[in-house]
Design an enzyme around this catalytic site. Structure first.
Site, PDB file in Angstrom:
ATOM      1  N   GLU A  68      -4.263  -8.560  -1.463  1.00 33.05           N
ATOM      2  CA  GLU A  68      -5.759  -8.538  -0.457  1.00 33.05           C
ATOM      3  C   GLU A  68      -7.045  -8.291  -0.749  1.00 33.05           C
ATOM      4  OE1 GLU A  68      -4.848  -5.528   2.300  1.00 33.05           O
ATOM      5  OE2 GLU A  68      -2.762  -5.281   2.398  1.00 33.05           O
TER       6      GLU A  68
ATOM      7  N   GLU B   6       0.831  -1.360  -0.512  1.00 29.98           N
ATOM      8  CA  GLU B   6       0.191   0.529  -0.222  1.00 29.98           C
ATOM      9  C   GLU B   6       0.503   1.260   0.013  1.00 29.98           C
ATOM     10  OE1 GLU B   6      -4.248  -1.623   2.183  1.00 29.98           O
ATOM     11  OE2 GLU B   6      -2.855  -0.439   2.971  1.00 29.98           O
TER      12      GLU B   6
END
Length: 490
Positions: A388, A200
């Site tokens: 994810e 991220e």
């Protein structure tokens, strides 16, 4: 259903959200070790101590914590810090990986704790007990035929980097990260094939507390630039020394649909995707900042110091595959009419009336996953990894020792069907590692009751419980899915 025979089915956790053992095995504290859990009235807060011995709390995340002058990060006696023990993977890793093996995992996506391997930076040297811990984890994975996919960074730099070096604002962190990463890649070369630099990475732009504070905005873009350069340098190292291995960088999936068919809404949705998502991924996939970066910098009043060496590093550090998370989509309206907002990972948005939402108000949009798989693959033409994806929900442990979670099965079924259709239509998707295959601590709130896993961990938001592991109904369902290579989703 046409998942390739070598498709990487598996699950994902991160060190700071599942591992625990915060002060064991030679590990130093990382930033989340000083964060309290959120409450209804307050966000997650970091704690500190003044020179006179008094304690305080401040809003902030990762390395964007504004401490008062003379303050040092410290834990307040009597307060509960959810990441200290998390769900205790540190002591249960053999049991947990055995459960992943029972499910048939082909891959296990996890992070290394920087603070466990280099607790106090390169100068102070390697913590061999921490190094051995990850050797043991990888050996357990390989025993069950599970491929480790290893992220080098997810919000868990040693805290001393923030207090003594000003975190990622300091260019010296580029070299510190490079040295840590290359050591790990060399150390685990016989156990790990798939690497990733940052998890991220675009989150650096969403830790801004006060968007009207020009210095804070400038600092966020500076941090991100240093991370992009650090990532590129590590990618090049892998290409130069281990060409048989693969390395990527992961972007948090902040996906938007236009609010209406008004062309202005269409343009706004495109702009938001550029600013929040493609700004970073265009850079680490293509090797240079995108054309719209100048517009973005001007709008935000920031100046990025890009050296000639930075430019070369970015150009030479293009990733091999593209990783992303996908939980939800939202809407971004140009119109001033009143709209209902919803939550999301890192940031929320406007509620889509056509979609259901999770217990935490995140939109559930499997069709959006298929849409954006095509958008991303057509843009980059390199393999994709959905690393994810999962449903945070309230789970109940029943008297029979099971968790009956048909809502989680339904969620994954729909998203797997969407991925299958995208593959049939030409998308090169190499894997699917569901978020929170094991219950863990929420990064944004510190909660454990927001459960994602196929494995239930008996612990609550205050750390009470046995930490015993229980299989959920979704455990058996995902096992069947993997055994059939995505064909049996009933």
């Amino acid at each position: 259903m046409s998942f390739p025979s070598n498709f990487l089915w598996g699950g994902d956790i991160s060190a700071n959200q599942a591992e625990g053992g915060w002060n064991e095995g030679g590990k130093s504290p990382n930033m989340t070790d000083y964060q309290l859990g959120a409450t209804v009235d307050t966000p997650r807060m970091a704690t500190y101590q003044m020179s006179d011995g008094s304690y305080g709390k401040t809003v902030g995340a990762f390395d964007n914590v504004n401490l008062p002058e003379g303050a040092k990060l410290a834990c307040i006696p009597g307060e509960f810090y959810p990441n200290h023990k998390a769900t205790d993977f540190y002591h249960h890793y053999k049991e947990d990986i055995a459960l992943f093996g029972e499910m048939g995992f082909k891959a296990f996506n996890l992070t290394l704790s920087w603070a466990r391997i280099y607790p106090y930076g390169i100068e102070k040297g390697v913590n061999h007990e921490g190094v051995d811990f990850y050797h043991n984890v990888f050996q357990e994975c390989l025993k069950y035929g599970i491929e480790p996919i290893v992220h080098l960074y997810k919000y868990d730099m040693p805290a001393f980097y923030v207090t003594e070096m000003n975190g990622w604002l300091n260019r010296k962190l580029i070299d510190e990260f490079y040295q840590f990463s290359t050591f790990a890649i060399n150390e685990y070369k016989d156990e790990v094939t798939y690497w990733s630099t940052f998890n991220e990475i675009n989150a650096a732009l969403f830790t801004i507390i006060d968007e009207s504070n020009q210095l804070e905005v400038q600092n966020a873009y500076t941090r991100l630039h240093h991370q992009l350069v650090a990532s590129a340098k590590v990618v090049k190292y892998v290409h130069d020394h281990y060409p048989e291995k693969k390395i990527g960088c992961m972007t948090a999936g902040l996906f938007t649909h236009p609010y209406t068919c008004d062309p202005k809404d269409q343009q706004l949705s495109q702009k938001v995707m550029h600013d929040r998502f493609y700004y970073v991924s265009d850079t680490f996939v293509r090797g240079h900042y995108p054309s719209y970066a100048k517009r973005l910098w001007k709008e935000n009043g920031v100046t990025i110091e890009i050296t000639e060496e930075d430019t070369r590093d970015l150009e030479n550090g293009k990733v091999d595959f593209f990783e992303f998370s996908y939980y939800f989509t939202n809407l971004v309206p140009i119109h001033d009419e009143e709209t209902e907002t919803i939550g999301g990972n890192l940031i929320g948005g406007v509620k889509n009336p056509y979609l259901k939402v999770s217990d935490w108000g995140w939109a559930i949009d499997p069709e959006g996953l298929k849409f954006f798989l095509h958008e991303i693959y057509d843009r980059y033409q390199i393999p994709l990894l959905n690393c994810e994806n999962g449903l945070g929900a309230f789970d109940t442990l029943e008297e029979d020792g099971r968790v009956h979670d048909p809502y989680r099965i339904e969620y994954h079924r729909a998203h797997i069907q969407a991925m299958s259709e995208a593959i049939d239509e030409g998308v090169d998707l190499i894997g699917y590692t569901t978020w929170g295959c094991l219950d863990l601590v929420s990064a944004s709130t510190g909660e454990i009751r927001k459960r994602y896993g196929f494995v239930y961990v008996d612990v609550d938001d205050q750390g009470n419980g046995t930490y015993k592991r229980y299989k959920k109904d979704s455990f058996e369902w995902y096992k069947k899915c993997i055994q059939s290579n995505g064909e049996d989703l009933d």
